[in-house]
Design a protein around this motif. Sequence first.
Motif, PDB file in Angstrom:
ATOM      1  N   TYR A 179      -0.663   0.890   9.084  1.00 11.89           N
ATOM      2  CA  TYR A 179      -0.587  -0.568   8.972  1.00 11.89           C
ATOM      3  C   TYR A 179      -1.745  -1.064   8.117  1.00 11.89           C
ATOM      4  O   TYR A 179      -2.782  -0.412   8.002  1.00 11.89           O
ATOM      5  N   THR A 180      -1.512  -2.197   7.486  1.00 14.43           N
ATOM      6  CA  THR A 180      -2.568  -2.842   6.706  1.00 14.43           C
ATOM      7  C   THR A 180      -2.629  -4.313   7.113  1.00 14.43           C
ATOM      8  O   THR A 180      -1.608  -4.919   7.469  1.00 14.43           O
ATOM      9  N   VAL A 181      -3.819  -4.887   7.041  1.00 17.06           N
ATOM     10  CA  VAL A 181      -4.021  -6.286   7.385  1.00 17.06           C
ATOM     11  C   VAL A 181      -4.723  -6.949   6.205  1.00 17.06           C
ATOM     12  O   VAL A 181      -5.783  -6.483   5.743  1.00 17.06           O
ATOM     13  N   ARG A 220       6.915  -6.612   7.100  1.00 16.27           N
ATOM     14  CA  ARG A 220       5.767  -7.394   6.670  1.00 16.27           C
ATOM     15  C   ARG A 220       5.731  -8.644   7.546  1.00 16.27           C
ATOM     16  O   ARG A 220       6.726  -9.366   7.645  1.00 16.27           O
ATOM     17  N   VAL A 229       0.517  -7.075  16.834  1.00 15.39           N
ATOM     18  CA  VAL A 229      -0.245  -8.329  16.808  1.00 15.39           C
ATOM     19  C   VAL A 229      -0.999  -8.523  18.128  1.00 15.39           C
ATOM     20  O   VAL A 229      -2.158  -8.968  18.139  1.00 15.39           O
ATOM     21  N   VAL A 242      -2.637 -14.565   7.738  1.00 16.48           N
ATOM     22  CA  VAL A 242      -2.785 -13.114   7.615  1.00 16.48           C
ATOM     23  C   VAL A 242      -1.423 -12.502   7.341  1.00 16.48           C
ATOM     24  O   VAL A 242      -0.411 -12.922   7.889  1.00 16.48           O
ATOM     25  N   THR A 243      -1.417 -11.480   6.463  1.00 16.82           N
ATOM     26  CA  THR A 243      -0.223 -10.664   6.242  1.00 16.82           C
ATOM     27  C   THR A 243      -0.475  -9.274   6.786  1.00 16.82           C
ATOM     28  O   THR A 243      -1.501  -8.648   6.470  1.00 16.82           O
ATOM     29  N   ILE A 244       0.433  -8.807   7.615  1.00 16.70           N
ATOM     30  CA  ILE A 244       0.322  -7.472   8.208  1.00 16.70           C
ATOM     31  C   ILE A 244       1.561  -6.671   7.821  1.00 16.70           C
ATOM     32  O   ILE A 244       2.692  -7.143   7.995  1.00 16.70           O
ATOM     33  N   SER A 245       1.348  -5.484   7.273  1.00 19.42           N
ATOM     34  CA  SER A 245       2.458  -4.584   6.951  1.00 19.42           C
ATOM     35  C   SER A 245       2.308  -3.314   7.766  1.00 19.42           C
ATOM     36  O   SER A 245       1.187  -2.826   7.980  1.00 19.42           O
ATOM     37  N   CYS A 273       1.468 -14.135   9.581  1.00 17.02           N
ATOM     38  CA  CYS A 273       0.861 -14.609  10.822  1.00 17.02           C
ATOM     39  C   CYS A 273      -0.113 -15.764  10.541  1.00 17.02           C
ATOM     40  O   CYS A 273      -0.743 -15.813   9.477  1.00 17.02           O
ATOM     41  N   LEU A 290      -4.077  -6.348  17.978  1.00 16.14           N
ATOM     42  CA  LEU A 290      -5.137  -6.909  17.140  1.00 16.14           C
ATOM     43  C   LEU A 290      -5.820  -8.084  17.817  1.00 16.14           C
ATOM     44  O   LEU A 290      -7.042  -8.272  17.679  1.00 16.14           O
TER      45      LEU A 290
END
Length: 470
Positions: free
Chosen positions: A462-464, A434, A378, A445-448, A437, A381
């Motif tokens: 990772y995916t956002v 997961r 995070v 936002v979901t980040i995995s 955020c 990013l």
Amino acid sequence: MSPDPVRLDATPLGEFVSSFAAERHCPTLAWGVVLGDTLAASGAVGDANEHTVYRIASMTKSFSAAATLLLRDEGVLRLDDPIAEHAPELAALDRFDSAPITVRDLLSMTSGLPTDDAWADRHLDLTDDDLDRILREGLVFARPTGNAFEYSNLGYAFLGRVIHRASGRRIQDVISDRLLAPLGMTATTWNRPDHDDWARPKRWLDGHGGPEDGRYVDELEPLGDGVMAAMGGIWTTVADLARWVGWLDDAFPARDDADTWPLSRASRREMQSAQQYIGFRTIAGVREPYSYGYGLVLADDGELGPSVTHAGGLPGYGSNMRWLPGRRVGVIALANSTYAPMLELTARILGLVDEQGVVPPARTPATTEVEAAASRLVALLNGWNDRDAVDLLTSSCVLDDSLGRRAAAAAALIAETGTLSIGSVEATSAAGARLRCGGSAGGDVTISFLLAPRRPPRIQSYTVTLDAST
């Protein structure tokens, strides 16, 4: 993860059990809800309570499996040992076109011996001489060894013979001394209690066979201890079984704190891992896939998620225990009528407990490595720096999408959402999570992400995903 017992209202549970017992013709029925390591609620129908002794039949198999793994862990035997290595007379069971029967085959119900509930239930008191005679006369097989599930009580009797030969002690004595005593299960025995607080075995005649039907009758006197005890001989109570259920469930999650019990948490989890697929069954109106572990059955109802269970049935008795692994919620039910459907009852009680909001969500605890990686990702990013990216991401991640493209995507995200802060870290395993955020500009936002197998821990992918409402 520990459910709050204060939130549990036992009154509607007791009302439901009373109705169920009347409909299913159970003269007495004792039940309990286990939260964490505590019998948080209990009740009974008829002249019984949580300390009344019942025979639990095939629920005994979980104790026999635990004793076997305990001896395995101590090097007394191996699960892939052919059983004839320990008891040569059992070589008579091997067939020319199948691999020799192993300890694992007996534990996981893949010996190929036929389902034998009706026969075995009336032969609990067989002696060693009786078992030898059965071997000499020969046995019928239902399936090739090692290929498919086939529920064999006699197979657990042979497991008891293997344990006796390998350890020099009857499996009953191993269970009593190495498991029951340390757990404080003082009311649990192999013989009918010598006190009066035990449920007498009954049978309901259903009213379709003549004028004497539509009433309870006494079953035959319970059979005594014998070589079949490993499959179904234990007598116990709801209060004692609460200790057993809590102890098995305490194996989850895997962790690094002290593990001083005779049977390790790893071996207890192994008992509760699928070894052989059984098929689909419909319980309490829910169709569930079932598999057999070691002395335990694994199910998944699609609503509450995975559960661990085992039922027991004998002339005069029906029993079941069922829990949600790692979520510290379980149910026990014991009745004194022939093959009483306690598996259905525990499933329904568990559903009622869930309706009260007592069952915690299924979650994997986040490791320190996952939490650290989450914070670093995070931060990256929020303010992209190629040096930080190279230190956090694997080379494969960079090859999959360049640093330049990733930096541009991060900048576009932050421009829309504002600076991200982590709301929650939901671990998907000990190597992934997961993140939920929130952005300072109002974006969600979901980040995995998933860590690579090599140390030091680095993110391999990772995916956002920007919330659709943002």
